[in-house]
Design a protein around this motif. Sequence first.
Motif, short mmCIF file in Angstrom:
data_model
loop_
_atom_site.label_atom_id
_atom_site.label_comp_id
_atom_site.label_asym_id
_atom_site.label_seq_id
_atom_site.Cartn_x
_atom_site.Cartn_y
_atom_site.Cartn_z
N VAL A 49 1.88 4.47 1.80
CA VAL A 49 1.94 5.18 3.07
C VAL A 49 2.43 6.63 3.06
CG1 VAL A 49 2.62 4.89 5.28
CG2 VAL A 49 2.28 2.83 4.09
N ASN A 68 0.90 -1.40 0.07
CA ASN A 68 -0.12 -0.08 -0.08
C ASN A 68 0.61 1.32 0.10
OD1 ASN A 68 -2.37 -1.40 -0.03
ND2 ASN A 68 -2.63 -1.30 2.25
N GLU A 113 -2.60 5.06 5.20
CA GLU A 113 -2.51 4.01 4.16
C GLU A 113 -3.48 3.72 3.23
OE1 GLU A 113 -0.67 -0.73 4.46
OE2 GLU A 113 -0.60 0.62 6.52
#
Length: 565
Positions: free
Chosen positions: A251, A249, A260
């Motif tokens: 961030v 993901n 996130e």
Amino acid sequence: MTTVSSTSSSTAASTGSSSLIASGSGTGIDYSALIEASVQKRLSRADRIDTTITANEARIAAYEDMQSLLLAVNTSLDGLRNRSVSTGAGSNLFEERTAYLSGGGSTAAGDVLSVTAADGAETGTYSIVVEQLATRHKIGAATTASQSAALGQSGTLTLGVAGGTAVSIDVEAGDSLTDLRDAINARKSTSGVTASIVKVTDSQYQLILTANDTGKAITLDDGGSGVLTGLGLTDADGGYANELVAAQNAVVTVDGVRVERSSNTIADAVDGLTFDLYAALPGQTIGVEIGTDLSSIKSAITGFVDAYNAFRAFAQTHQTVSSGGTAGSDATLFADSLLRQVTKSVYDALNAKVTTDDGGTLSLASLGITFASDNTLKVDETALNAALTGDIDAVRTLLGLEMTSSSTDLKLLRYDRSLGRTDFTLDITVAEDGTLSGASVDGDASLFRVSGNRIIGNDGTAFAGLVLVYTGQTGSVDLSFSQGLADRLYTTLNGIAATDSGDIARIVSQLEADNTDMTRRSDDIKTKAEDYRTRLTAYYARLEAKAEAANLLLQQLKYKESSDD
């Protein structure tokens, strides 16, 4: 026996440019001149009408030019009026936002991320750190010597991404790498996985599976058939045999808060802001300032000055007096009452002053805009920049519409005219079932009508054109409206230049109707004049023929008399 020889003279009778020719044996009269004089006398009325039509056409063209110039002024003013679409504007430049980025160390902030701010987003500053980007999961199969040879693998594999819909792919022993790729891609919109073939060397080809979306891991299963292991996609333990890029993901930290998301586009972290991430830069802070789009406002203001000056040049042309004291050759609208009205209305609007809450006054000069000696506008760019960067709220007050309400339950829906009253208390009645039942000012309930949750100013009152929305309870709401220079001028010019309903449109429509009627009358006169020409020509032709016959008879009598002698 004596023979008398005679030749009848010819007579031509026609309409148009042909002439009636009188013979020497007839009257000798120039009938053509007589006919033309008579016809032209009748046509003179059509000529006078045609002259009026031509003058009207010139006026129509001038009015349309004026309308186009005034609409251009209003186009430049539209976004400066501080109105929403629902209150009659195409845009509101004071609500448009832009993001200014700074920081990033040796890396340009714009190479790390971009920030898009929606209209009306809260202004302010943010500290952003892009810790990591979201990536697409990517895995590889074992290499093969050919992409077209049979793989020798058979079975059914199930393919998908985490949280998605998996699909089943049947693999037969005779399938090649190309066949497998095509079978997977035929279902990629459902599975969320795309297959490709990479030529590693001249004798090595590898199947690559890539997740369509970032942050989502590819899922594989073959039901124990061993086809995945045979293809080299999984190892003996069922794990990925060749994980090329792990799924992760994005961030970021926003003012120290970790955010996130599975995508590199984050639109739900801060209301009204969209972050597009381009590169990870851990440890480096990017400063983001959300502010009013001043450059767009400045462009609109300078565009207005140009549009006004173009109209002013038009007005001067049509108000020019020649050296002899008469209207100039191009002054089609000289002494025109509407042009005088527009010129005065524009001048009055631009010279108006707006009072601020603290009792101060604002004018065009507050923006560095002043009148030149010929009444065109000129801009001091330094002063304009200072006004925009120094106090944008004052600029909004000077130019746009502002409504102050003592209740957050009352909202402005529409306001398309200039109010007769700008400060008043609205007494609102709501029935027990919550239905809006009435609204009044100073006890007069005839000023407004209600429809659903809307309060509508009635035509013919000081509140015509005003529509409010109320969601509260019975009570009184204090309202105050401030109409700035741009909004006031726009409203004035719209009543004059609106394409369908403005004063110019009505005048042009009337002139066109007049021209249609006068063209019909002129054509009727011309038709009748030509009919008259035909009848007159025939009449004179008959006269000439009779004269010729009489002259011939006279010659015969004279001849007989001389013969008798």
